[in-house]
Design a protein around this motif. Structure first.
Motif: not given
Length: 184
Positions: A19-29
């Motif tokens: 999940y960390r990847y998505y928080v730090e690198h995307t606007a998916i979350t």
């Protein structure tokens, strides 16, 4: 070949890492700060009291997870739930998402859940933080667009839309049996 199993609290560090990847690198979350493994474990425990929480595992390593949660939280919505799925960002397009969602749908249908909803970050102009792949995945899984909220999420100095997609997996009756929460 991936195996699908129930998540356990001991999976929290790996799921938090995914999940960390998505928080730090995307606007998916739309979260800004990744939760710690401890916070992730608490979230999992809370969810697993009533809803399924599944992981996809390959060669002993968790490569993705999916879970269901309450939709809105009022009694009349008991037959509806919100779906979430995250895959290791290096493991997409290999069928893990489909396997997780199919297993999740089977468990939810057995509980008496009828309506599935997905809240998805979306954009008119794809960029390095957000594509519309999640909406495409959900459409491929049989979800249809239910609504769009324009420019409601602000992340990385940009405004993003949020869409809701839905899938009906059961029959709506005049006398609906209650949902059997806790079945996983």
């Amino acid at each position: 070949m991936a195996s699908i199993r129930n998540a356990v609290p001991g999976d929290a560090p790996r799921l938090a890492e995914i999940y960390r990847y998505y928080v730090e690198h995307t606007a998916i979350t739309f979260e800004y700060v990744p939760p710690s493994a401890e916070e992730f474990s608490a979230r999992m425990t809370d969810t697993m009291r009533r809803y399924p929480y599944l992981v996809a595992e390959e060669d002993g390593r968790v490569m993705g997870y999916a879970y269901a949660g309450p939709f809105v939280g009022r009694a009349a919505y008991a037959w509806s739930c919100e779906m979430s799925i995250y895959l290791d960002h290096t493991s997409r397009n290999r069928g893990l998402g489909r396997a997780l969602y199919e297993a999740m749908e089977a468990r939810l249908a057995a509980m008496g859940i009828l309506n599935l909803y997905a809240c998805i970050g979306a954009t008119e102009h794809e960029d390095e933080y957000l594509t519309n792949n999640s909406a495409g995945f959900h459409a491929h899984m049989g979800y249809t667009l239910a609504g769009t909220f324009r420019k409601c999420g602000y992340k990385f100095g940009r405004w993003y839309d949020m869409i809701w997609m839905e899938k009906i997996i059961g029959e709506h009756l005049g006398e609906q049996p209650p949902v059997r929460f806790g079945n996983r």
